[in-house]
Design a protein around this motif. Structure first.
Motif, PDB file in Angstrom:
ATOM      1  N   VAL A 135       0.292   6.738   8.133  1.00  0.00           N
ATOM      2  CA  VAL A 135       1.589   6.173   7.733  1.00  0.00           C
ATOM      3  C   VAL A 135       2.115   6.890   6.496  1.00  0.00           C
ATOM      4  N   SER A 136       1.244   7.140   5.527  1.00  0.00           N
ATOM      5  CA  SER A 136       1.637   7.843   4.308  1.00  0.00           C
ATOM      6  C   SER A 136       2.171   9.233   4.623  1.00  0.00           C
ATOM      7  N   SER A 137       1.545   9.909   5.591  1.00  0.00           N
ATOM      8  CA  SER A 137       1.973  11.251   5.972  1.00  0.00           C
ATOM      9  C   SER A 137       3.399  11.247   6.509  1.00  0.00           C
ATOM     10  N   TRP A 196      15.341   7.843 -10.127  1.00  0.00           N
ATOM     11  CA  TRP A 196      15.247   7.197  -8.813  1.00  0.00           C
ATOM     12  C   TRP A 196      14.814   5.738  -8.981  1.00  0.00           C
ATOM     13  N   VAL A 197      15.233   4.912  -8.044  1.00  0.00           N
ATOM     14  CA  VAL A 197      14.795   3.520  -7.984  1.00  0.00           C
ATOM     15  C   VAL A 197      14.126   3.285  -6.638  1.00  0.00           C
ATOM     16  N   ILE A 198      12.893   2.782  -6.682  1.00  0.00           N
ATOM     17  CA  ILE A 198      12.145   2.422  -5.477  1.00  0.00           C
ATOM     18  C   ILE A 198      12.038   0.897  -5.454  1.00  0.00           C
ATOM     19  N   SER A 199      12.536   0.269  -4.407  1.00  0.00           N
ATOM     20  CA  SER A 199      12.511  -1.192  -4.349  1.00  0.00           C
ATOM     21  C   SER A 199      11.763  -1.684  -3.113  1.00  0.00           C
ATOM     22  N   ASP A 200      10.760  -2.507  -3.365  1.00  0.00           N
ATOM     23  CA  ASP A 200      10.027  -3.186  -2.294  1.00  0.00           C
ATOM     24  C   ASP A 200      10.897  -4.351  -1.843  1.00  0.00           C
ATOM     25  N   LYS A 231      -2.915 -10.300  11.896  1.00  0.00           N
ATOM     26  CA  LYS A 231      -4.329  -9.949  11.714  1.00  0.00           C
ATOM     27  C   LYS A 231      -4.552  -9.311  10.340  1.00  0.00           C
ATOM     28  N   ARG A 232      -3.665  -8.430   9.950  1.00  0.00           N
ATOM     29  CA  ARG A 232      -3.801  -7.756   8.652  1.00  0.00           C
ATOM     30  C   ARG A 232      -3.659  -8.757   7.501  1.00  0.00           C
ATOM     31  N   ARG A 233      -2.722  -9.692   7.639  1.00  0.00           N
ATOM     32  CA  ARG A 233      -2.536 -10.701   6.600  1.00  0.00           C
ATOM     33  C   ARG A 233      -3.782 -11.559   6.455  1.00  0.00           C
ATOM     34  N   GLU A 234      -4.350 -11.972   7.580  1.00  0.00           N
ATOM     35  CA  GLU A 234      -5.546 -12.809   7.543  1.00  0.00           C
ATOM     36  C   GLU A 234      -6.708 -12.061   6.893  1.00  0.00           C
ATOM     37  N   LYS A 235      -6.838 -10.785   7.212  1.00  0.00           N
ATOM     38  CA  LYS A 235      -7.898  -9.966   6.609  1.00  0.00           C
ATOM     39  C   LYS A 235      -7.679  -9.836   5.105  1.00  0.00           C
ATOM     40  N   ARG A 236      -6.420  -9.618   4.701  1.00  0.00           N
ATOM     41  CA  ARG A 236      -6.095  -9.476   3.275  1.00  0.00           C
ATOM     42  C   ARG A 236      -6.419 -10.747   2.508  1.00  0.00           C
ATOM     43  N   GLU A 237      -6.107 -11.890   3.102  1.00  0.00           N
ATOM     44  CA  GLU A 237      -6.357 -13.171   2.433  1.00  0.00           C
ATOM     45  C   GLU A 237      -7.851 -13.402   2.207  1.00  0.00           C
ATOM     46  N   ILE A 238      -8.665 -12.991   3.192  1.00  0.00           N
ATOM     47  CA  ILE A 238     -10.119 -13.134   3.054  1.00  0.00           C
ATOM     48  C   ILE A 238     -10.635 -12.205   1.964  1.00  0.00           C
ATOM     49  N   GLU A 239     -10.165 -10.965   1.981  1.00  0.00           N
ATOM     50  CA  GLU A 239     -10.659  -9.958   1.036  1.00  0.00           C
ATOM     51  C   GLU A 239     -10.226 -10.248  -0.398  1.00  0.00           C
ATOM     52  N   THR A 240      -9.026 -10.812  -0.560  1.00  0.00           N
ATOM     53  CA  THR A 240      -8.498 -11.046  -1.915  1.00  0.00           C
ATOM     54  C   THR A 240      -8.604 -12.505  -2.346  1.00  0.00           C
ATOM     55  N   THR A 272       0.826  -1.204   0.000  1.00  0.00           N
ATOM     56  CA  THR A 272       0.000   0.000   0.000  1.00  0.00           C
ATOM     57  C   THR A 272       0.860   1.253   0.000  1.00  0.00           C
ATOM     58  N   GLN A 273       1.901   1.259   0.819  1.00  0.00           N
ATOM     59  CA  GLN A 273       2.745   2.449   0.920  1.00  0.00           C
ATOM     60  C   GLN A 273       3.672   2.608  -0.280  1.00  0.00           C
ATOM     61  N   VAL A 274       4.045   1.526  -0.914  1.00  0.00           N
ATOM     62  CA  VAL A 274       4.817   1.630  -2.157  1.00  0.00           C
ATOM     63  C   VAL A 274       3.976   2.347  -3.212  1.00  0.00           C
ATOM     64  N   LYS A 275       2.691   2.023  -3.272  1.00  0.00           N
ATOM     65  CA  LYS A 275       1.796   2.706  -4.220  1.00  0.00           C
ATOM     66  C   LYS A 275       1.713   4.193  -3.906  1.00  0.00           C
ATOM     67  N   PHE A 276       1.644   4.523  -2.620  1.00  0.00           N
ATOM     68  CA  PHE A 276       1.622   5.937  -2.239  1.00  0.00           C
ATOM     69  C   PHE A 276       2.901   6.626  -2.689  1.00  0.00           C
ATOM     70  N   ILE A 277       4.044   6.001  -2.465  1.00  0.00           N
ATOM     71  CA  ILE A 277       5.331   6.586  -2.865  1.00  0.00           C
ATOM     72  C   ILE A 277       5.363   6.822  -4.368  1.00  0.00           C
ATOM     73  N   GLN A 278       4.897   5.844  -5.130  1.00  0.00           N
ATOM     74  CA  GLN A 278       4.864   5.990  -6.589  1.00  0.00           C
ATOM     75  C   GLN A 278       4.020   7.198  -6.995  1.00  0.00           C
ATOM     76  N   GLU A 279       2.841   7.295  -6.416  1.00  0.00           N
ATOM     77  CA  GLU A 279       1.928   8.382  -6.772  1.00  0.00           C
ATOM     78  C   GLU A 279       2.493   9.740  -6.339  1.00  0.00           C
ATOM     79  N   TYR A 280       3.130   9.771  -5.183  1.00  0.00           N
ATOM     80  CA  TYR A 280       3.662  11.037  -4.692  1.00  0.00           C
ATOM     81  C   TYR A 280       4.845  11.506  -5.539  1.00  0.00           C
ATOM     82  N   LEU A 281       5.745  10.591  -5.886  1.00  0.00           N
ATOM     83  CA  LEU A 281       6.883  10.967  -6.733  1.00  0.00           C
ATOM     84  C   LEU A 281       6.402  11.437  -8.100  1.00  0.00           C
ATOM     85  N   LEU A 282       5.359  10.790  -8.616  1.00  0.00           N
ATOM     86  CA  LEU A 282       4.783  11.213  -9.900  1.00  0.00           C
ATOM     87  C   LEU A 282       4.246  12.636  -9.798  1.00  0.00           C
TER      88      LEU A 282
END
Length: 218
Positions: free
Chosen positions: A198-200, A92-96, A145-154, A19-29
């Protein structure tokens, strides 16, 4: 030509890196910063093939030593094929994930010898280090908890690395915290707040980098 910056994003599974990698991409753009975004394992054609092997649940018998070498084989290809040429031309290079993941997971989690692991990493990276590493820190219980929620949602299931025990995840986090305390390039961000909070915090880090890159101007 001024070199581009190499920024890595680190953290345990479930902390919200994607999620935060996507924010970084959008902000740099939005700031007109030229960048490419990569991931580890992966990023290159060869690296993506290695990723399939590393995350495949059929490979549960993979040894810790083989795991470390495979991660760094993909890393060596990524550094030579993409990272070094890209920053050399001012992009720039952004690496997850990058080599801190190997120290956290294979040394902290698996218990491999740190000196030997660092020698392998040094060989794979040819001395290349990130300019800044953003480490997203979150308690293991909350990350699960977040992983379990993500697995259910996706409607997805855990990969080979995510199947490890809670104790493994705690060792990984402890090693990350040790790295963050000893490496000035690592900026620790509390990932326990909302996505926006977190993005802030990440935006503040990025603003300083952009300001320095542009000679004191945002």
């Amino acid at each position: 030509m001024k070199k581009g910056l190499f920024i890595t994003i680190e953290g345990g599974d479930g902390v919200g890196k994607g999620t935060q990698v996507k924010f970084i991409q959008e902000y740099l753009l939005s700031q007109n910063i030229d960048y490419i975004s990569l991931r580890e394992p992966g990023g290159s054609r060869i690296g993506e093939a290695i990723r399939e092997i590393l995350l495949d649940k059929d490979n549960l018998n993979m040894t810790a030593e083989a795991e470390l070498l495979l991660f760094n084989a993909g890393r060596a290809q990524l550094v030579e094929e993409l990272v070094k040429p890209t920053i050399a031309k001012g992009t720039w290079v952004i690496s997850d994930r990058f080599y801190d993941s190997s120290i956290a997971y294979q040394v902290g989690g698996r218990g491999l010898n740190e000196r030997q692991a660092r020698e392998i990493i040094e060989f794979a990276c040819q001395g290349l280090e990130p300019d800044v590493t953003i480490y997203l820190d979150l308690s293991v219980d909350e990350a699960i908890k977040r992983r379990e929620k993500r697995e259910i949602e996706t409607n997805t299931s855990e990969d080979r690395m995510e199947l490890e025990s809670t104790n493994f995840a705690r060792r990984v986090r402890d090693k990350y915290l040790e790295i963050a305390a000893s490496e000035p390039r690592v900026k620790t961000v509390d990932a326990g707040g909302s996505i926006q909070e977190v993005s802030s915090k990440i935006k503040e880090i990025l603003d300083e980098l952009i300001k320095d890159f542009r000679g004191g101007k945002l």
